[in-house]
Design a protein around this motif. Structure first.
Motif, mmCIF file in Angstrom:
data_model
loop_
_atom_site.group_PDB
_atom_site.id
_atom_site.type_symbol
_atom_site.label_atom_id
_atom_site.label_comp_id
_atom_site.label_asym_id
_atom_site.label_seq_id
_atom_site.Cartn_x
_atom_site.Cartn_y
_atom_site.Cartn_z
ATOM 1 N N ARG A 1 0.758 -1.564 -0.290
ATOM 2 C CA ARG A 1 0.018 0.244 0.265
ATOM 3 C C ARG A 1 0.638 1.167 0.237
ATOM 4 N NH1 ARG A 1 -3.611 1.568 5.114
ATOM 5 N NH2 ARG A 1 -1.393 1.826 5.429
ATOM 6 N N ASP A 2 1.217 0.601 0.780
ATOM 7 C CA ASP A 2 2.799 2.193 0.953
ATOM 8 C C ASP A 2 3.204 2.978 -0.108
ATOM 9 O OD1 ASP A 2 1.457 3.191 3.363
ATOM 10 O OD2 ASP A 2 3.613 1.983 4.567
ATOM 11 N N VAL A 3 3.931 1.534 -0.775
ATOM 12 C CA VAL A 3 4.704 1.592 -2.205
ATOM 13 C C VAL A 3 3.926 2.359 -3.030
ATOM 14 C CG1 VAL A 3 5.637 0.237 -3.738
ATOM 15 C CG2 VAL A 3 6.521 -0.314 -1.086
ATOM 16 N N GLY B 1 4.877 5.658 -4.767
ATOM 17 C CA GLY B 1 4.832 5.600 -6.576
ATOM 18 C C GLY B 1 3.685 6.472 -6.870
ATOM 19 N N ILE B 2 2.516 6.738 -6.553
ATOM 20 C CA ILE B 2 2.216 7.766 -7.146
ATOM 21 C C ILE B 2 1.766 9.237 -6.916
ATOM 22 C CG2 ILE B 2 -0.815 8.578 -6.764
ATOM 23 C CD1 ILE B 2 -1.860 5.855 -6.396
ATOM 24 N N PHE B 3 2.329 9.471 -5.291
ATOM 25 C CA PHE B 3 3.178 10.361 -5.312
ATOM 26 C C PHE B 3 4.554 11.046 -5.778
ATOM 27 C CE2 PHE B 3 5.128 13.718 -1.936
ATOM 28 C CZ PHE B 3 4.282 14.511 -2.065
ATOM 29 N N ALA B 4 5.170 10.083 -6.728
ATOM 30 C CA ALA B 4 7.020 10.418 -7.416
ATOM 31 C C ALA B 4 6.136 11.369 -9.117
ATOM 32 C CB ALA B 4 6.936 8.952 -7.187
ATOM 33 N N THR B 5 5.011 10.686 -9.177
ATOM 34 C CA THR B 5 4.018 11.455 -10.472
ATOM 35 C C THR B 5 3.977 13.011 -10.395
ATOM 36 O OG1 THR B 5 1.751 10.958 -9.609
ATOM 37 C CG2 THR B 5 3.357 9.301 -11.170
#
Length: 243
Positions: A73-75, A79-83
């Motif tokens: 979940r945190d990964v 990944g979404i936040f990194a966009t």
């Protein structure tokens, strides 16, 4: 902009803030000589569709990333936040190739579907949902609700203020979008309002009174949204902890 919109062609370059002879001819010209209402309708369709779809999918994703426990979940969230680090011009070419392969060029699908995902909405909603006591969800589950019912009957009613604020953000972002609609549409019947103004500016490069009149009309819906939802904007930012 407002001052120049009411100036005639004789004093369009005047530095005076108050027009010497105010006229509505610029607005009449915009609506009669250019299909500006069609451009605004296209923008309403795209911005409204993206807003409704994004609110649904973003709230579902934020609920899963904040209330549900599952491996990775945190990964996934990171990944979404990194966009956030990737801007549209960076992915413009591969996104255009993908949309072309899917046959979405020159239609509303190509304007709407790629704009549905936005990490900002998922992040803001997740931060808001983390502030809701988990005991409410546990009580609902004990009463016989499943996760979908908890999301739809509990989370959505509690998140109306932030959903209203995000609706304003999403609508404004897509109402003012220019680069992506310019890239995938060459059919004038699909032009959005910002492309229409740009084409109007190119076609009538010396007639700034017409350009300012068109810009004033395009700005009215955005101003109306801010006036209607300014309280929700402030409340959502404060309650989500987003400084």
């Amino acid at each position: 902009m407002l001052s120049s919109a009411f100036k005639g062609s004789s004093d369009e370059m005047s530095m005076s803030l108050i027009p010497s002879a105010p006229t509505l001819a610029n607005f009449i010209y915009v609506f009669t000589q250019v299909p500006f209402l069609s451009y605004m309708l296209n923008s309403f369709i795209v911005a409204g569709s993206v807003t409704m779809g994004a609110l649904l999918f973003h709230s579902m994703a934020a609920y899963a990333l904040s209330w549900l426990r599952f491996p990775g979940r945190d990964v996934i969230f990171l990944g979404i936040f990194a966009t956030f680090l990737v801007s549209l011009p960076v992915i413009l070419v591969p996104l255009f190739i993908l949309v072309k392969m899917l046959g979405l060029l020159n239609n509303f699908g190509g304007l709407i579907i790629p704009a549905l995902f936005n990490a900002f909405g998922i992040f803001l909603l997740r931060q808001f949902y983390l502030g809701i006591p988990k005991e409410l969800g546990e009580a609902a589950i004990l009463d016989g609700c499943n996760h979908w019912q908890v999301y739809w009957r509990l989370i959505i009613p509690l998140s109306k203020p932030i959903l209203a604020a995000l609706a304003v953000f999403f609508f404004l972002a897509n109402w003012n979008s220019f680069l992506w609609p310019l890239t995938i549409t060459n059919n004038q019947s699909l032009w959005m309002v910002q492309i229409g103004i740009e084409n109007f500016q190119t076609q009538y490069a010396g007639s700034w009174n017409y350009i300012m009149a068109a810009s004033t009309i395009a700005a009215l819906p955005t101003l109306l949204l801010f006036f209607l939802f300014q309280r929700q904007l402030v409340t959502s930012i404060k309650s989500s902890g987003f400084k």
